[in-house]
Design an enzyme around this catalytic site. Structure first.
Site, mmCIF file in Angstrom:
data_model
loop_
_atom_site.group_PDB
_atom_site.id
_atom_site.type_symbol
_atom_site.label_atom_id
_atom_site.label_comp_id
_atom_site.label_asym_id
_atom_site.label_seq_id
_atom_site.Cartn_x
_atom_site.Cartn_y
_atom_site.Cartn_z
ATOM 1 N N ARG A 129 0.812 -1.235 0.000
ATOM 2 C CA ARG A 129 0.000 0.000 0.000
ATOM 3 C C ARG A 129 0.841 1.280 0.000
ATOM 4 N NH1 ARG A 129 -3.157 -3.016 3.879
ATOM 5 N NH2 ARG A 129 -4.838 -4.039 2.774
ATOM 6 N N LYS A 151 2.772 11.409 -11.254
ATOM 7 C CA LYS A 151 1.882 10.557 -12.043
ATOM 8 C C LYS A 151 2.624 9.265 -12.338
ATOM 9 C CE LYS A 151 -1.223 13.672 -14.534
ATOM 10 N NZ LYS A 151 -1.599 14.188 -15.870
ATOM 11 N N GLU A 193 8.702 17.579 -25.108
ATOM 12 C CA GLU A 193 8.136 17.976 -23.809
ATOM 13 C C GLU A 193 8.746 19.301 -23.330
ATOM 14 O OE1 GLU A 193 5.503 16.486 -22.751
ATOM 15 O OE2 GLU A 193 5.665 14.297 -22.743
ATOM 16 N N LYS A 235 6.883 22.922 -14.348
ATOM 17 C CA LYS A 235 6.076 21.766 -13.930
ATOM 18 C C LYS A 235 5.840 21.794 -12.422
ATOM 19 C CE LYS A 235 4.845 17.062 -14.470
ATOM 20 N NZ LYS A 235 4.952 15.797 -15.161
ATOM 21 N N GLU A 245 -4.769 17.108 -10.827
ATOM 22 C CA GLU A 245 -5.368 17.504 -12.105
ATOM 23 C C GLU A 245 -6.873 17.773 -11.998
ATOM 24 O OE1 GLU A 245 -3.462 15.714 -15.582
ATOM 25 O OE2 GLU A 245 -5.390 15.845 -16.609
ATOM 26 N N ARG A 249 -3.595 21.470 -14.038
ATOM 27 C CA ARG A 249 -2.542 20.513 -14.443
ATOM 28 C C ARG A 249 -2.785 19.942 -15.837
ATOM 29 N NH1 ARG A 249 0.665 15.838 -10.994
ATOM 30 N NH2 ARG A 249 1.843 15.088 -12.778
ATOM 31 N N ASN A 253 -0.809 18.539 -20.614
ATOM 32 C CA ASN A 253 -1.144 17.536 -21.631
ATOM 33 C C ASN A 253 -1.330 18.140 -23.014
ATOM 34 O OD1 ASN A 253 -1.292 14.747 -20.780
ATOM 35 N ND2 ASN A 253 -2.626 15.537 -19.182
ATOM 36 N N HIS A 256 -1.110 15.951 -26.046
ATOM 37 C CA HIS A 256 -1.172 14.561 -25.598
ATOM 38 C C HIS A 256 -2.460 13.851 -26.001
ATOM 39 C CE1 HIS A 256 2.317 15.843 -23.412
ATOM 40 N NE2 HIS A 256 2.463 14.705 -22.786
ATOM 41 N N HIS A 260 -1.559 10.552 -27.500
ATOM 42 C CA HIS A 260 -1.899 9.244 -26.921
ATOM 43 C C HIS A 260 -2.660 8.392 -27.929
ATOM 44 C CE1 HIS A 260 -1.478 10.665 -22.445
ATOM 45 N NE2 HIS A 260 -0.323 10.537 -23.065
ATOM 46 N N HIS A 273 6.954 8.270 -27.406
ATOM 47 C CA HIS A 273 5.977 9.166 -26.774
ATOM 48 C C HIS A 273 6.227 10.623 -27.200
ATOM 49 C CE1 HIS A 273 3.352 10.855 -23.705
ATOM 50 N NE2 HIS A 273 4.358 11.598 -23.278
HETATM 51 P P1 NAD Z 1 11.886 5.440 -22.279
HETATM 52 O O1 NAD Z 1 11.760 5.336 -20.832
HETATM 53 O O2 NAD Z 1 11.401 4.326 -23.111
HETATM 54 O O3 NAD Z 1 13.407 5.748 -22.610
HETATM 55 C C1 NAD Z 1 13.773 5.891 -23.940
HETATM 56 C C2 NAD Z 1 14.874 4.900 -24.366
HETATM 57 O O4 NAD Z 1 16.140 5.391 -23.953
HETATM 58 C C3 NAD Z 1 14.737 3.528 -23.772
HETATM 59 O O5 NAD Z 1 15.173 2.572 -24.711
HETATM 60 C C4 NAD Z 1 15.692 3.582 -22.600
HETATM 61 O O6 NAD Z 1 16.139 2.332 -22.179
HETATM 62 C C5 NAD Z 1 16.812 4.413 -23.161
HETATM 63 N N1 NAD Z 1 17.610 5.172 -22.210
HETATM 64 C C6 NAD Z 1 17.180 5.800 -21.103
HETATM 65 N N2 NAD Z 1 18.166 6.540 -20.588
HETATM 66 C C7 NAD Z 1 19.248 6.346 -21.366
HETATM 67 C C8 NAD Z 1 20.573 6.848 -21.344
HETATM 68 N N3 NAD Z 1 20.959 7.760 -20.456
HETATM 69 N N4 NAD Z 1 21.430 6.418 -22.277
HETATM 70 C C9 NAD Z 1 21.030 5.533 -23.234
HETATM 71 N N5 NAD Z 1 19.777 5.055 -23.327
HETATM 72 C C10 NAD Z 1 18.904 5.466 -22.393
HETATM 73 O O7 NAD Z 1 11.145 6.759 -22.823
HETATM 74 P P2 NAD Z 1 11.022 8.245 -22.256
HETATM 75 O O8 NAD Z 1 10.892 9.092 -23.439
HETATM 76 O O9 NAD Z 1 12.077 8.539 -21.264
HETATM 77 O O10 NAD Z 1 9.649 8.205 -21.466
HETATM 78 C C11 NAD Z 1 8.431 8.011 -22.125
HETATM 79 C C12 NAD Z 1 7.403 7.538 -21.113
HETATM 80 O O11 NAD Z 1 7.202 8.551 -20.144
HETATM 81 C C13 NAD Z 1 6.058 7.251 -21.731
HETATM 82 O O12 NAD Z 1 5.582 6.025 -21.256
HETATM 83 C C14 NAD Z 1 5.193 8.379 -21.219
HETATM 84 O O13 NAD Z 1 3.857 8.018 -21.095
HETATM 85 C C15 NAD Z 1 5.819 8.666 -19.898
HETATM 86 N N6 NAD Z 1 5.554 10.023 -19.389
HETATM 87 C C16 NAD Z 1 5.078 10.130 -18.130
HETATM 88 C C17 NAD Z 1 4.839 11.378 -17.593
HETATM 89 C C18 NAD Z 1 4.399 11.508 -16.164
HETATM 90 O O14 NAD Z 1 4.058 12.616 -15.752
HETATM 91 N N7 NAD Z 1 4.441 10.449 -15.389
HETATM 92 C C19 NAD Z 1 5.093 12.518 -18.362
HETATM 93 C C20 NAD Z 1 5.572 12.357 -19.655
HETATM 94 C C21 NAD Z 1 5.803 11.098 -20.160
HETATM 95 N N1 GLY Z 2 2.881 14.964 -18.098
HETATM 96 C C1 GLY Z 2 1.608 15.465 -17.665
HETATM 97 C C2 GLY Z 2 1.506 15.633 -16.201
HETATM 98 O O1 GLY Z 2 2.424 15.350 -15.472
HETATM 99 O O2 GLY Z 2 0.496 16.050 -15.728
#
Ligand code: NAD
Ligand code: GLY
Length: 372
Positions: A129, A151, A193, A235, A245, A249, A253, A256, A260, A273
């Site tokens: 939890r 998130k 982003e 942010k 949100e 917030r 997006n 997005h 999405h 993404h």
């Molecule tokens: P990812 O996590 O898939 O990383 C991209 C690629 O780079 C992967 O293959 C990873 O293994 C590699 N990688 C990571 N760091 C590296 C480094 N330093 N050197 C070499 N390779 C490296 O993708 P991302 O773009 O980081 O994240 C996208 C995700 O984030 C999506 O799922 C999206 O929905 C999510 N997201 C979440 C929020 C939130 O608020 N929680 C906001 C925006 C995006």
């Molecule tokens: N990436 C959108 C949020 O964090 O709200």
């Protein structure tokens, strides 16, 4: 090309939601600095959650750095990629926590990009939890966005980030030097982003991004440091006002809703993404223009900037326009089946509102790449 400029000294941005407060630390070499890890929740055990691409690069350093604070520091390497932001990968973390005898104090460390951060954060929210976790983002996208704000989620095959929780990290440590190993395509995805923050919240930052995009693409240390810091400041300010949100917030997006739909419609992992968000911002800016909120020059400005970041500006063919609408109705911002879009009504200002289906269809028709 001007000579690279040195990275500024480490900076701290504070996230304060009213009930929780934590630091985002930003700087070169923070992984190895003992100060990065001081003052975190104490526990006998820590688990580093990473993946098969990032762990070989950085896990040993993080493990060494954490060795002084935790008697046992485990490591789990998840399969890499958006296609693995799912139940089986989440269960691997729980299996490992059980096998290690993890308890309610165990601290998780998310070492990787947004996929690892989102899934590790969700595991932390669920395990017994809720246990503390720390974000150690290693992509530009994760440093400027996903590691901040709490998130956490996994995907459902029918919808992006549909299963998740709000669960704030105890700290975010952005070691800018980890960006050196990031593939170019991932760096560009992260720029989507960064670009986002200009139109939604800060017209001066939009000007700055336009002026410094080439330096960012060339990984100029000072430019990257500023982009990460300013993005985190924006942010943090938004999340501080509206953690769950309820309203504001949603502006984070921008792009997005279309994005999405692209990710789910093409299959998770087909477009990155950030690529989907880049294209989504072009579509959302065009929709803002079609609804009379901004002029054509502003929509063209966003499209130019996204194109300069070498991100897609033409939407993929997802089938008939109604397939888009179907996918977008699954979006978490939809209310009673009505899709709501983040639109821009002035540089640096966004709002959330529905749009007539015909306007959305027209935008898609004008921006969809013909099938090859
Ligand atoms: P990812 O996590 O898939 O990383 C991209 C690629 O780079 C992967 O293959 C990873 O293994 C590699 N990688 C990571 N760091 C590296 C480094 N330093 N050197 C070499 N390779 C490296 O993708 P991302 O773009 O980081 O994240 C996208 C995700 O984030 C999506 O799922 C999206 O929905 C999510 N997201 C979440 C929020 C939130 O608020 N929680 C906001 C925006 C995006
Ligand atoms: N990436 C959108 C949020 O964090 O709200």
């Amino acid at each position: 090309m001007p000579a690279a400029t040195a990275s500024p000294p480490a900076a701290t941005v504070v996230v304060d939601t009213g009930h929780t407060r934590y630091d985002i630390r930003i700087g070169e070499g923070l992984l190895d600095e003992p100060a990065s890890w001081q003052g975190l929740p104490r526990a006998a055990r820590a688990l580093i959650v990473s993946n098969t691409a990032v762990a070989p690069l950085y896990a040993a350093r993080l493990r060494t750095a954490l060795g002084g604070a935790y008697a046992a520091v485990g490591l789990i390497e998840l399969p890499d990629g958006e296609a693995h932001k799912d139940w089986p990968a989440l269960n691997l973390i729980f299996d490992r926590l059980l096998a290690d005898g993890a308890d309610r104090d165990t601290v998780l460390f998310a070492l990787g990009g947004g996929v690892v951060g989102d899934i590790c954060g969700f595991a932390a929210a669920c395990w017994m939890r809720g246990v503390p976790f720390v974000q150690v983002p290693t992509t530009l996208l994760a440093q400027v966005d996903s590691s901040v704000g709490g998130k956490t989620a996994i995907n459902h095959p029918g919808g992006k980030n549909m299963i998740g929780a709000f669960w704030q990290p105890a700290r975010v440590v952005c070691d800018l030097s980890t960006l050196a190993t990031l593939p170019d395509r991932e760096l560009r995805a992260g720029l989507a982003e960064v670009i986002k923050y200009g139109p939604i919240a800060d017209a001066a930052f939009l000007d700055w991004i336009e002026a410094n995009l080439d330096a960012l693409l060339a990984r100029d240390p000072a430019a990257l440091a500023h982009a990460v810091r300013r993005s985190c400041e924006i942010k943090a300010a938004v999340v501080g006002q509206d953690e769950r949100e309820a309203g504001l917030r949603a502006i984070l997006n921008f792009g997005h809703t279309f994005g999405h739909a692209i990710e789910a419609g093409l299959g998770f992992g087909t477009w990155l993404h950030g690529e989907a968000v880049g294209c989504g911002m072009v579509l959302a800016a065009a929709l803002s223009q079609r609804l009379g909120l901004v002029d054509a020059a502003f929509a063209a400005r966003i499209e130019r900037l996204v194109a300069r970041a070498r991100l897609p500006v033409q939407a993929p063919d997802l089938g008939p326009p109604d397939r888009w609408l179907e996918l977008m109705r699954v979006d978490k911002k939809a209310q009673a089946g009505q899709i709501r879009f983040v639109l821009i009504d002035a540089p640096g200002h966004a709002l959330l509102r529905p749009a007539p289906d015909d306007a959305v269809r027209a935008v898609l028709a004008a921006h969809t790449a013909p099938a090859a």
